[in-house]
Scaffold this motif. Structure first.
Motif, PDB file in Angstrom:
ATOM      1  N   LEU A  23      -0.012 -17.978  -9.857  1.00 20.64           N
ATOM      2  CA  LEU A  23      -1.039 -16.938  -9.782  1.00 20.64           C
ATOM      3  C   LEU A  23      -1.328 -16.597  -8.322  1.00 20.64           C
ATOM      4  O   LEU A  23      -1.430 -15.419  -7.956  1.00 20.64           O
ATOM      5  N   VAL A  24      -1.452 -17.605  -7.490  1.00 25.65           N
ATOM      6  CA  VAL A  24      -1.740 -17.384  -6.072  1.00 25.65           C
ATOM      7  C   VAL A  24      -0.510 -16.865  -5.338  1.00 25.65           C
ATOM      8  O   VAL A  24      -0.553 -15.811  -4.692  1.00 25.65           O
ATOM      9  N   ALA A  25       0.607 -17.590  -5.463  1.00 23.12           N
ATOM     10  CA  ALA A  25       1.806 -17.221  -4.700  1.00 23.12           C
ATOM     11  C   ALA A  25       2.459 -15.961  -5.240  1.00 23.12           C
ATOM     12  O   ALA A  25       2.807 -15.042  -4.474  1.00 23.12           O
ATOM     13  N   GLY A  26       2.648 -15.875  -6.552  1.00 22.29           N
ATOM     14  CA  GLY A  26       3.348 -14.742  -7.139  1.00 22.29           C
ATOM     15  C   GLY A  26       2.598 -13.439  -7.010  1.00 22.29           C
ATOM     16  O   GLY A  26       3.174 -12.401  -6.659  1.00 22.29           O
ATOM     17  N   VAL A  27       1.290 -13.469  -7.286  1.00 20.83           N
ATOM     18  CA  VAL A  27       0.492 -12.248  -7.193  1.00 20.83           C
ATOM     19  C   VAL A  27       0.352 -11.811  -5.736  1.00 20.83           C
ATOM     20  O   VAL A  27       0.474 -10.623  -5.418  1.00 20.83           O
ATOM     21  N   GLY A  28       0.106 -12.762  -4.848  1.00 20.03           N
ATOM     22  CA  GLY A  28      -0.018 -12.423  -3.432  1.00 20.03           C
ATOM     23  C   GLY A  28       1.254 -11.818  -2.859  1.00 20.03           C
ATOM     24  O   GLY A  28       1.222 -10.776  -2.189  1.00 20.03           O
ATOM     25  N   LEU A  29       2.372 -12.453  -3.127  1.00 18.44           N
ATOM     26  CA  LEU A  29       3.646 -11.943  -2.603  1.00 18.44           C
ATOM     27  C   LEU A  29       4.064 -10.661  -3.319  1.00 18.44           C
ATOM     28  O   LEU A  29       4.663  -9.774  -2.699  1.00 18.44           O
ATOM     29  N   GLY A  30       3.755 -10.555  -4.610  1.00 26.78           N
ATOM     30  CA  GLY A  30       4.059  -9.322  -5.327  1.00 26.78           C
ATOM     31  C   GLY A  30       3.318  -8.140  -4.750  1.00 26.78           C
ATOM     32  O   GLY A  30       3.884  -7.046  -4.580  1.00 26.78           O
ATOM     33  N   TRP A  31       2.045  -8.335  -4.433  1.00 31.88           N
ATOM     34  CA  TRP A  31       1.248  -7.265  -3.812  1.00 31.88           C
ATOM     35  C   TRP A  31       1.780  -6.927  -2.424  1.00 31.88           C
ATOM     36  O   TRP A  31       1.902  -5.744  -2.066  1.00 31.88           O
ATOM     37  N   ALA A  32       2.096  -7.953  -1.647  1.00 32.92           N
ATOM     38  CA  ALA A  32       2.602  -7.719  -0.292  1.00 32.92           C
ATOM     39  C   ALA A  32       3.922  -6.957  -0.323  1.00 32.92           C
ATOM     40  O   ALA A  32       4.137  -6.024   0.474  1.00 32.92           O
ATOM     41  N   MET A  33       4.822  -7.311  -1.224  1.00 36.53           N
ATOM     42  CA  MET A  33       6.118  -6.629  -1.306  1.00 36.53           C
ATOM     43  C   MET A  33       5.969  -5.201  -1.830  1.00 36.53           C
ATOM     44  O   MET A  33       6.733  -4.308  -1.472  1.00 36.53           O
ATOM     45  N   ALA A  34       4.973  -4.975  -2.680  1.00 36.40           N
ATOM     46  CA  ALA A  34       4.758  -3.630  -3.220  1.00 36.40           C
ATOM     47  C   ALA A  34       4.181  -2.686  -2.177  1.00 36.40           C
ATOM     48  O   ALA A  34       4.384  -1.468  -2.250  1.00 36.40           O
ATOM     49  N   ARG A  35       3.483  -3.235  -1.189  1.00 38.84           N
ATOM     50  CA  ARG A  35       2.809  -2.393  -0.204  1.00 38.84           C
ATOM     51  C   ARG A  35       3.457  -2.414   1.171  1.00 38.84           C
ATOM     52  O   ARG A  35       3.012  -1.702   2.072  1.00 38.84           O
ATOM     53  N   SER A  36       4.499  -3.209   1.362  1.00 34.39           N
ATOM     54  CA  SER A  36       5.114  -3.352   2.695  1.00 34.39           C
ATOM     55  C   SER A  36       6.502  -2.738   2.732  1.00 34.39           C
ATOM     56  O   SER A  36       7.226  -2.751   1.731  1.00 34.39           O
ATOM     57  N   ARG A  37       6.864  -2.222   3.872  1.00 31.96           N
ATOM     58  CA  ARG A  37       8.212  -1.725   4.134  1.00 31.96           C
ATOM     59  C   ARG A  37       8.665  -2.288   5.478  1.00 31.96           C
ATOM     60  O   ARG A  37       8.048  -2.022   6.504  1.00 31.96           O
ATOM     61  N   PHE A  38       9.732  -3.091   5.470  1.00 31.86           N
ATOM     62  CA  PHE A  38      10.207  -3.714   6.699  1.00 31.86           C
ATOM     63  C   PHE A  38      11.679  -4.061   6.535  1.00 31.86           C
ATOM     64  O   PHE A  38      12.168  -4.193   5.403  1.00 31.86           O
ATOM     65  N   PRO A  39      12.401  -4.219   7.642  1.00 26.74           N
ATOM     66  CA  PRO A  39      13.818  -4.588   7.556  1.00 26.74           C
ATOM     67  C   PRO A  39      13.991  -5.952   6.884  1.00 26.74           C
ATOM     68  O   PRO A  39      13.230  -6.887   7.150  1.00 26.74           O
ATOM     69  N   GLY A  40      14.955  -6.060   5.986  1.00 24.28           N
ATOM     70  CA  GLY A  40      15.191  -7.314   5.278  1.00 24.28           C
ATOM     71  C   GLY A  40      14.332  -7.478   4.040  1.00 24.28           C
ATOM     72  O   GLY A  40      14.345  -8.544   3.407  1.00 24.28           O
ATOM     73  N   ARG A  41      13.607  -6.431   3.663  1.00 26.60           N
ATOM     74  CA  ARG A  41      12.724  -6.514   2.485  1.00 26.60           C
ATOM     75  C   ARG A  41      13.514  -6.794   1.211  1.00 26.60           C
ATOM     76  O   ARG A  41      13.106  -7.602   0.384  1.00 26.60           O
ATOM     77  N   ASP A  42      14.657  -6.121   1.058  1.00 22.80           N
ATOM     78  CA  ASP A  42      15.471  -6.316  -0.135  1.00 22.80           C
ATOM     79  C   ASP A  42      16.029  -7.738  -0.198  1.00 22.80           C
ATOM     80  O   ASP A  42      16.122  -8.327  -1.282  1.00 22.80           O
ATOM     81  N   LEU A  43      16.410  -8.279   0.957  1.00 26.40           N
ATOM     82  CA  LEU A  43      16.917  -9.651   0.994  1.00 26.40           C
ATOM     83  C   LEU A  43      15.821 -10.643   0.605  1.00 26.40           C
ATOM     84  O   LEU A  43      16.063 -11.580  -0.165  1.00 26.40           O
TER      85      LEU A  43
END
Length: 224
Positions: A23-43
């Motif tokens: 809940l903490v790790a998955g939701v936090g990282l899911g939100w961060a990946m949904a709102r961030s754009r940076f090199p290596g994001r797909d990796l």
């Protein structure tokens, strides 16, 4: 047959704690990946999703290297705090959380991507901080997807076998979860016990999947 209930309660405890971690790790990282754009994001996204396709025994070996008494994390905890993670129910929690993590991460990311960023920006314009924007705007609008991912993660954690066996073993009453208890019962020729445990596991998993399907029918399959 009374002893068959012990693995059930242990499994529920392990799956519940693993789901709380996700809940903490998955939701936090899911939100961060949904709102961030940076090199290596797909990796990075591929690395977070990797436990979904990697054999559980391989994940178990990675954990064994990390949290074993000679590992960087396990060795440090043992040396400084006297904490031994390996072959404990806490190790089973880490194994279940790792294996089930992608289900929460993918569902949370997909849910947050459906939230209009303009609504979040409007909240910031009104003076809300990032934490307030997340808890008062983003999460309330994405809660169905997040909850469906958590339910799927709980079901997956309940059925975890390979990684759990490698890092927690099969100690009756301490680390023997339902899936491991089924294996041990079959190996011992206790077909009645195995059948009882299989029935419990199946009914619980079906109930969780039905609940997840009712929450978000269209996205459960996509998240899996």
């Amino acid at each position: 047959m009374e002893g068959a209930w012990i693995p059930l309660w242990l499994t529920l405890k392990v799956a519940g704690c693993a789901t709380a971690l996700n809940l903490v790790a998955g939701v936090g990282l899911g939100w961060a990946m949904a709102r961030s754009r940076f090199p290596g994001r797909d990796l990075l996204d591929a690395l977070f999703t990797l436990p979904m396709v990697m054999p559980p025994t391989v994940l178990g070996y990675y954990l064994l290297v990390l949290i074993g008494t000679q590992g960087p994390i396990g060795g440090w905890l043992l040396q400084h705090f006297g904490i031994r993670l390996i072959f404990t129910w806490q190790a089973a929690v880490l194994a279940a959380a790792l294996v089930a993590f992608p289900l929460v991460f993918k569902a949370a990311r997909a849910a947050f991507e459906t939230v209009d960023p303009q609504l979040e920006q409007a909240a910031r314009t009104l003076g809300l901080g990032e934490a307030a924007v997340f808890f008062r705007v983003s999460l309330p609008m994405a809660w169905r997807g997040v909850l469906s991912g958590l339910l799927l993660s709980f079901a997956r954690a309940m059925g975890e076998f390979g990684a759990t066996l490698m890092v927690a073993g099969s100690i009756p009453g301490r680390t023997q979860t339902l899936s491991i208890a089924v294996y041990e019962a079959v190996q011992a020729g206790q077909d009645d016990v195995a059948l009882f445990l299989v029935a419990i596991t199946s009914l619980t998993s079906i109930a969780v999947l039905l609940a997840a399907g009712r929450l978000l029918p269209g996205r459960v399959a996509a998240a899996a």
